[in-house]
Scaffold this motif. Structure first.
Motif, mmCIF file in Angstrom:
data_model
loop_
_atom_site.group_PDB
_atom_site.id
_atom_site.type_symbol
_atom_site.label_atom_id
_atom_site.label_comp_id
_atom_site.label_asym_id
_atom_site.label_seq_id
_atom_site.Cartn_x
_atom_site.Cartn_y
_atom_site.Cartn_z
ATOM 1 N N UNK A 168 -0.725 11.017 -7.128
ATOM 2 C CA UNK A 168 -1.261 9.798 -6.636
ATOM 3 C C UNK A 168 -0.529 8.947 -5.902
ATOM 4 N N UNK A 169 -1.111 8.373 -4.582
ATOM 5 C CA UNK A 169 -0.431 7.628 -3.593
ATOM 6 C C UNK A 169 -0.709 5.990 -4.500
ATOM 7 N N UNK A 170 0.428 5.325 -5.123
ATOM 8 C CA UNK A 170 -0.164 4.267 -5.666
ATOM 9 C C UNK A 170 0.280 3.201 -4.755
ATOM 10 N N UNK A 171 -0.859 2.257 -4.733
ATOM 11 C CA UNK A 171 -0.655 0.887 -4.581
ATOM 12 C C UNK A 171 -0.034 -0.048 -5.275
ATOM 13 N N UNK A 172 0.927 -0.779 -4.957
ATOM 14 C CA UNK A 172 1.542 -1.806 -6.193
ATOM 15 C C UNK A 172 1.421 -2.938 -5.489
ATOM 16 N N UNK A 173 1.365 -4.039 -6.805
ATOM 17 C CA UNK A 173 1.088 -5.488 -6.527
ATOM 18 C C UNK A 173 2.564 -6.080 -6.665
ATOM 19 N N UNK A 174 2.934 -6.837 -6.013
ATOM 20 C CA UNK A 174 4.570 -7.621 -5.920
ATOM 21 C C UNK A 174 4.268 -9.136 -6.396
ATOM 22 N N UNK A 180 0.649 -1.203 -0.084
ATOM 23 C CA UNK A 180 -0.019 -0.014 -0.017
ATOM 24 C C UNK A 180 0.859 1.435 -0.066
ATOM 25 N N UNK A 181 0.372 2.201 -0.818
ATOM 26 C CA UNK A 181 1.099 3.564 -0.939
ATOM 27 C C UNK A 181 2.599 3.363 -1.087
ATOM 28 N N UNK A 182 2.870 2.278 -2.095
ATOM 29 C CA UNK A 182 4.311 2.085 -2.319
ATOM 30 C C UNK A 182 5.126 3.153 -2.928
ATOM 31 N N UNK A 183 4.176 4.079 -3.726
ATOM 32 C CA UNK A 183 5.232 5.239 -4.287
ATOM 33 C C UNK A 183 4.304 6.348 -4.704
ATOM 34 N N UNK A 184 4.911 7.630 -4.787
ATOM 35 C CA UNK A 184 3.948 8.705 -5.274
ATOM 36 C C UNK A 184 4.302 8.854 -6.868
ATOM 37 N N UNK A 185 3.190 8.990 -7.389
ATOM 38 C CA UNK A 185 3.272 9.191 -9.049
ATOM 39 C C UNK A 185 3.378 10.515 -9.258
#
Length: 199
Positions: A168-174, A159-164
């Motif tokens: 936007x606060x990006x959620x990322x799938x690993x 969750x909130x892995x990086x700021x685009x």
């Protein structure tokens, strides 16, 4: 993990060559195929960001944590995209494949499949990795499906892995592939290329 700083990975359809500053024009031409810099779920260099993009990639290479490549179509000789190894962790023999983008006309072609095969083969067989991971935007359904097609396993959502760039606060799938899984993943990728299927 004693490895060359500037390897070249050569296949039948694609070749992955070290990123260089003088490739800026060709990279922009590739990104213009689909105006990829307008995508909201990934970061692709545009006319206003190409210099910073190259600076960051080349600084990472100097630091030993990034290995950036251009992707060239062997048939046409044109640069069609870029990718890199990053988050290189030699002590734990792991890394991430990311910052990958392809011109619209090169997507879902043998170039994409072969580029991933070349990267994974080098990571597991030349660098001795025990883990290769992939991370993508939770909103990027196309990328998520493509990573799963490689044979990677989804591990979870960060969750909130990086700021685009748009804030936007990006959620990322690993996702990951581990060394025990690599032989089966490699066989499947080779079979897909042998049948001439696109990804």
């Amino acid at each position: 993990m004693s490895i060359p700083a500037y390897p070249a990975l050569i296949g039948e359809h694609a070749e992955l060559l070290p990123l260089a500053r003088d490739q800026a024009g060709e990279l922009l031409a590739a990104a213009a195929d689909g105006e990829l810099w307008n995508l909201k779920v990934t970061v692709v260099p545009g006319p206003g960001s190409i210099d910073a993009y190259l600076d960051k990639a080349l600084a990472g290479r100097e630091a030993g944590t990034v290995m950036p490549f251009i992707i060239r179509n062997r048939r046409s000789g044109r640069i069609v995209g870029s990718t890199r190894f990053w988050k290189i962790d030699r002590a734990n023999r792991k890394l991430e494949i990311g910052h990958t983008w392809l011109a619209a006309s090169a997507q879902r072609t043998a170039i994409n499949t072969e580029a991933k095969l070349l990267l994974l083969e080098y990571a597991f067989e030349a660098m001795g990795c025990v883990r290769v991971q992939f991370t993508t935007d939770v909103l990027n359904e196309k990328s998520r499906a493509a990573i799963l097609r490689l044979g990677a396993v989804q591990e979870g959502i960060v969750r909130h892995e990086r700021i685009m760039p748009d804030g936007r606060k990006r959620d990322s799938v690993r996702f990951s592939i581990i060394d025990d899984e690599w032989p089966a993943v490699k066989a499947a990728l080779l079979a897909r290329l042998g049948r001439g299927h696109s990804t």
